[in-house]
Design a protein around this motif. Structure first.
Motif, PDB file in Angstrom:
ATOM      1  N   LEU A  28       0.811  -1.214   0.000  1.00  0.00           N
ATOM      2  CA  LEU A  28       0.000   0.000   0.000  1.00  0.00           C
ATOM      3  C   LEU A  28       0.844   1.263   0.000  1.00  0.00           C
ATOM      4  CD1 LEU A  28      -2.924  -1.107   2.329  1.00  0.00           C
ATOM      5  CD2 LEU A  28      -2.924  -0.874  -0.162  1.00  0.00           C
ATOM      6  N   ALA A  29       2.067   1.201   0.516  1.00  0.00           N
ATOM      7  CA  ALA A  29       2.970   2.345   0.393  1.00  0.00           C
ATOM      8  C   ALA A  29       3.215   2.674  -1.075  1.00  0.00           C
ATOM      9  CB  ALA A  29       4.291   2.056   1.101  1.00  0.00           C
ATOM     10  N   HIS A  30       3.311   1.651  -1.919  1.00  0.00           N
ATOM     11  CA  HIS A  30       3.493   1.863  -3.363  1.00  0.00           C
ATOM     12  C   HIS A  30       2.228   2.478  -3.961  1.00  0.00           C
ATOM     13  CE1 HIS A  30       6.775  -1.503  -3.670  1.00  0.00           C
ATOM     14  NE2 HIS A  30       6.804  -0.888  -2.510  1.00  0.00           N
ATOM     15  N   VAL A  31       1.083   1.935  -3.564  1.00  0.00           N
ATOM     16  CA  VAL A  31      -0.195   2.434  -4.090  1.00  0.00           C
ATOM     17  C   VAL A  31      -0.386   3.900  -3.708  1.00  0.00           C
ATOM     18  CG1 VAL A  31      -2.695   2.156  -4.011  1.00  0.00           C
ATOM     19  CG2 VAL A  31      -1.214   0.121  -4.022  1.00  0.00           C
ATOM     20  N   ARG A  32      -0.151   4.224  -2.441  1.00  0.00           N
ATOM     21  CA  ARG A  32      -0.355   5.608  -1.985  1.00  0.00           C
ATOM     22  C   ARG A  32       0.613   6.565  -2.657  1.00  0.00           C
ATOM     23  NH1 ARG A  32      -0.854   2.699   3.756  1.00  0.00           N
ATOM     24  NH2 ARG A  32      -3.080   2.231   3.647  1.00  0.00           N
ATOM     25  N   ALA A  33       1.850   6.129  -2.861  1.00  0.00           N
ATOM     26  CA  ALA A  33       2.807   6.979  -3.573  1.00  0.00           C
ATOM     27  C   ALA A  33       2.344   7.231  -5.000  1.00  0.00           C
ATOM     28  CB  ALA A  33       4.182   6.331  -3.561  1.00  0.00           C
ATOM     29  N   ALA A  34       1.895   6.177  -5.665  1.00  0.00           N
ATOM     30  CA  ALA A  34       1.427   6.333  -7.050  1.00  0.00           C
ATOM     31  C   ALA A  34       0.222   7.256  -7.125  1.00  0.00           C
ATOM     32  CB  ALA A  34       1.095   4.968  -7.646  1.00  0.00           C
ATOM     33  N   GLN A  35      -0.673   7.140  -6.150  1.00  0.00           N
ATOM     34  CA  GLN A  35      -1.834   8.027  -6.141  1.00  0.00           C
ATOM     35  C   GLN A  35      -1.425   9.494  -6.053  1.00  0.00           C
ATOM     36  OE1 GLN A  35      -3.822   6.250  -2.781  1.00  0.00           O
ATOM     37  NE2 GLN A  35      -5.231   5.051  -4.068  1.00  0.00           N
TER      38      GLN A  35
END
Length: 271
Positions: free
Chosen positions: A114-121
């Motif tokens: 989710l750290a990757h997802v939040r960064a991408a967002q």
């Protein structure tokens, strides 16, 4: 992408692969914002790199799984260096032995996925407007194969690979490039703590990695990653045997699982 004069953000950069990525980016002419949990390791890495590269490097303490902390890191990078061109989602946590508990699962999913997802967002909308950007995900060979002894690590790293693939498929034709790093053994605190753990399963998990191939230095891995970024290549495999293992898995899944049974037995995991 040529990283010279580009702005890069690297999470998990107080040590290990993250610190090595930051140093290699600086060596190749980029400006870098370091992100990691607050503490003396982050301060020491910032001071060491600033001693050679001056104000081309800053450090912002925070949790890579926190949307607010990620936003603060990106904001500081923009203020110090300008628009962010590359984001290295490198922060990670080790796996819990065997099935783990709910707390282990939540932490693994938060940091490893989710750290990757939040960064991408946070970065993708800006990159779509500009027509370019580069997202680099640190996953693991466990995300292509598996991690003997840890469900949380295996599943979260598979998810990290899947998310990187989705980004590449969805936005690659719109100027956003993606690379996904999937190493085996790298000489980091995460691996070395497993090797010296008092928990027998954790030691076996580390041995499963170290017995499968060479243990590389973080600097060697960082160089391979930045070469892949220069070539805009998706899958980054510092250990070539991972590609052969992946081919064997795809060719005959049942045979591959049987082989993993034998490997686990050779490590004494089924005792």
């Amino acid at each position: 992408m040529d990283v010279r004069d580009r702005v890069a953000v690297v999470t998990g950069s107080a040590g290990g692969i993250g610190a090595a990525l930051a140093e290699e980016l600086l060596r190749r002419g980029a400006r870098v914002a370091l992100g990691d949990l607050p503490g003396p390791r982050l301060d020491a890495t910032r001071d060491r790199l600033a001693g050679e590269y001056g104000d081309r490097v800053i450090a912002v303490p925070g949790d890579a799984s926190s949307r607010d902390d990620l936003a603060a890191l990106l904001g500081a990078a923009r203020e110090a260096h300008g628009d962010v061109d590359l984001f290295f989602a490198n922060a990670g946590v080790p796996g819990a032995p065997e099935l783990g508990d709910d707390e282990h699962w939540q932490r693994a999913l938060d940091v490893n996925v989710l750290a990757h997802v939040r960064a991408a967002q946070l970065v993708v909308p800006e990159w779509l407007e500009r027509g370019e950007g580069y997202f680099v995900s640190t996953a693991s060979a466990a995300g292509l194969l598996t991690q003997i002894g840890s469900a949380t690590y295996s599943v979260s790293k598979h998810a990290a690979v899947a998310f990187a693939e989705w980004l590449a498929v969805t936005y690659g034709a719109r100027g956003i490039k993606v690379s996904c790093l999937c190493p085996m053994g790298v000489d980091t605190d995460m691996l070395n703590l497993g090797r010296t753990s008092e928990d027998a399963v954790e030691r076996t998990m580390a041995q499963a990695v170290t017995d499968a191939g060479d243990v590389l230095t973080p600097a060697a891995v960082a160089g391979i990653v930045l070469d892949a970024v220069a070539e805009e290549r998706f899958l980054v495999l510092p250990h070539p045997q991972v590609h052969r293992m992946l081919q064997g898995k795809a060719a005959d899944h049942d045979r591959w699982i049987a082989g993993m049974h034998r490997y686990a037995a050779s490590l004494g995991l089924d005792d």
